[in-house]
Design a protein around this motif. Structure first.
Motif, short mmCIF file in Angstrom:
data_model
loop_
_atom_site.label_atom_id
_atom_site.label_comp_id
_atom_site.label_asym_id
_atom_site.label_seq_id
_atom_site.Cartn_x
_atom_site.Cartn_y
_atom_site.Cartn_z
N UNK A 122 0.87 -1.19 0.04
CA UNK A 122 0.09 -0.03 0.15
C UNK A 122 0.93 1.11 0.07
N UNK A 123 0.90 1.98 -0.90
CA UNK A 123 1.87 3.15 -1.21
C UNK A 123 1.07 4.30 -1.17
N UNK A 124 1.87 5.31 -0.61
CA UNK A 124 1.02 6.78 -0.70
C UNK A 124 1.57 7.54 -1.97
N UNK A 125 0.30 7.70 -2.49
CA UNK A 125 0.58 8.55 -3.89
C UNK A 125 0.50 7.64 -5.17
N UNK A 126 1.55 7.15 -5.67
CA UNK A 126 2.02 6.46 -6.47
C UNK A 126 2.56 5.16 -6.66
N UNK A 127 2.44 4.43 -7.51
CA UNK A 127 2.88 3.02 -7.82
C UNK A 127 4.55 3.39 -7.82
N UNK A 128 5.13 2.67 -7.22
CA UNK A 128 6.71 2.32 -7.20
C UNK A 128 7.11 1.76 -8.46
N UNK A 129 7.79 2.49 -9.35
CA UNK A 129 8.23 1.82 -10.82
C UNK A 129 9.36 0.80 -10.27
N UNK A 130 9.29 -0.25 -11.09
CA UNK A 130 10.29 -1.24 -11.07
C UNK A 130 10.17 -2.31 -9.95
N UNK A 131 9.40 -2.11 -8.93
CA UNK A 131 8.85 -2.81 -7.79
C UNK A 131 8.04 -4.04 -8.32
N UNK A 132 8.67 -5.55 -8.18
CA UNK A 132 7.92 -6.29 -8.82
C UNK A 132 7.00 -7.09 -7.68
N UNK A 133 6.25 -6.37 -6.95
CA UNK A 133 5.31 -6.70 -5.92
C UNK A 133 4.15 -5.85 -6.40
N UNK A 134 2.87 -6.99 -6.01
CA UNK A 134 1.69 -6.26 -6.48
C UNK A 134 1.60 -4.92 -5.29
N UNK A 135 0.78 -3.76 -5.97
CA UNK A 135 0.69 -2.62 -5.48
C UNK A 135 -0.45 -1.80 -5.55
N UNK A 136 -0.79 -1.24 -4.67
CA UNK A 136 -2.01 -0.09 -4.64
C UNK A 136 -1.80 1.08 -4.18
N UNK A 137 -1.67 2.09 -5.00
CA UNK A 137 -1.49 3.34 -4.91
C UNK A 137 -2.81 4.18 -4.03
N UNK A 138 -2.49 4.82 -2.84
CA UNK A 138 -3.37 5.52 -2.21
C UNK A 138 -3.18 7.07 -2.24
N UNK A 139 -3.94 7.99 -2.66
CA UNK A 139 -3.76 9.13 -2.78
C UNK A 139 -3.93 9.58 -1.36
N UNK A 140 -3.04 10.44 -0.67
CA UNK A 140 -3.34 10.69 0.95
C UNK A 140 -3.30 9.63 1.76
N UNK A 141 -2.64 8.67 1.37
CA UNK A 141 -2.52 7.42 1.83
C UNK A 141 -1.95 7.31 3.39
N UNK A 142 -1.25 8.50 3.88
CA UNK A 142 -0.87 8.53 5.15
C UNK A 142 -1.90 8.89 6.10
N UNK A 143 -3.06 9.36 5.56
CA UNK A 143 -3.95 9.78 6.45
C UNK A 143 -5.43 8.52 6.32
N UNK A 144 -5.05 7.57 5.33
CA UNK A 144 -6.21 6.65 5.10
C UNK A 144 -5.94 5.14 5.50
N UNK A 145 -4.59 4.86 5.58
CA UNK A 145 -3.97 3.56 5.87
C UNK A 145 -3.20 3.59 7.07
N UNK A 146 -3.41 2.77 7.86
CA UNK A 146 -2.74 2.57 9.20
C UNK A 146 -1.13 2.21 8.76
N UNK A 147 -0.85 1.46 7.90
CA UNK A 147 0.35 0.90 7.30
C UNK A 147 1.28 1.85 6.86
N UNK A 148 0.37 2.64 5.95
CA UNK A 148 1.18 3.81 5.45
C UNK A 148 1.44 4.87 6.40
N UNK A 149 0.58 5.39 7.19
CA UNK A 149 0.84 6.28 8.42
C UNK A 149 1.93 5.60 9.17
#
Length: 283
Positions: free
Chosen positions: A184-211
């Protein structure tokens, strides 16, 4: 709070009328959480000191209820991942995109499903420095895996801040001892990382893991900037952590940039290009 049964096996009504305020305080302090049974007893006592204790307990109870609701809301992304079968979920975030000096830091955190110990974790920008440090230790202790890594000033200048931020986040993910199943990534997908990702805009206030990741990144970066202050005390890095405050920009005007300044960032570049008039735009 424990109550002794009377001879009929009943819990007698608590009588605090003969107790002093300090005695009541000690009795309440012995309870780890707000005891709903004591609240009506306190409410019926007309003494102003008891009413203050009652109002304090009500506020603590309501604060606890609000915090539980907040945690429930900022776990919805993690809960959704778990409903899809993912168990090792890493939150990823960076700190330090905007400053005029110092590296950009990134954190990655894999939290357990039981996160009651992490009450208070929130977007790092909403917390005091002392609270961030306290929570950082709790996060490290509770996490299934955590890491922090950096992209240097040289890499920021070479790659630009966006790509350097991605580099720091990729490094933090790669550094995890436990390999995550999804990010779970704040803002944008990380290029080149070969793991499934979900980008969350404003994620640091919406996801405990990102926070949690944002807190670790911020605490580590602040520590680095405090170390830079010891080397270059004239800039005040210990106070503004490299951000473009008036104090910082005036120090650049007076002393010029030091080796940890980002030379492609406009206020620093303005000095180097000998166009000091542009500094007024940052007051």
């Amino acid at each position: 709070m424990e109550y002794k049964l009377n001879t009929r096996g009943e819990v007698p009504a608590l009588d605090i009328s003969a107790m002093k305020i300090e005695e009541i305080k000690k009795m309440l302090a012995a309870s780890e959480q707000v005891d709903e049974e004591i609240l009506p007893v306190l409410a019926r006592d007309s003494r102003s000191g008891v009413q203050k204790l009652y109002n304090k307990l009500i506020n603590e109870r309501d604060k606890g209820i609000r915090e539980k609701e907040r945690l429930k809301n900022i776990l919805k992304y993690e809960d959704n991942c778990r409903s899809q079968g993912y168990r090792l979920i890493a939150g990823v975030d960076e700190a330090g995109r905007g400053p005029l000096a110092g590296p950009v830091a990134a954190g990655a955190v894999i939290l357990p499903e039981d996160i009651e110990a992490l009450t208070g974790v929130n977007d790092s920008k909403q917390l005091t420095a002392g609270k961030r440090k306290q929570l950082a230790e709790q996060i490290k202790e509770a996490a299934l895996g955590w890491s922090v890594d950096l992209a240097t000033v040289e890499e920021i200048e070479r790659l630009n801040i966006r790509n350097a931020s991605f580099l720091a986040m990729a490094r933090a993910v790669d550094k995890l001892d436990v390999k995550p199943e999804i990010l779970l990534v704040d803002g944008f997908i990380i290029p080149g990382v070969k793991i499934k990702q979900q980008a969350i805009v404003g994620g640091d206030a919406k996801s405990l893991s990102i926070a949690a990741a944002s807190i670790l990144a911020k605490v580590e970066r602040d520590k680095i900037m405090e170390e830079y202050h010891a080397l270059y005390p004239q800039y005040g890095f210990d106070k503004h952590k490299g951000y473009g405050t008036r104090q910082h920009i005036e120090a650049i005007m007076q002393y010029g940039p030091c080796p940890v300044h980002r030379r492609d960032f406009k206020p620093v570049r303005s000095y180097l290009d000998n166009r000091n008039g542009l500094f007024k735009d940052y007051y």
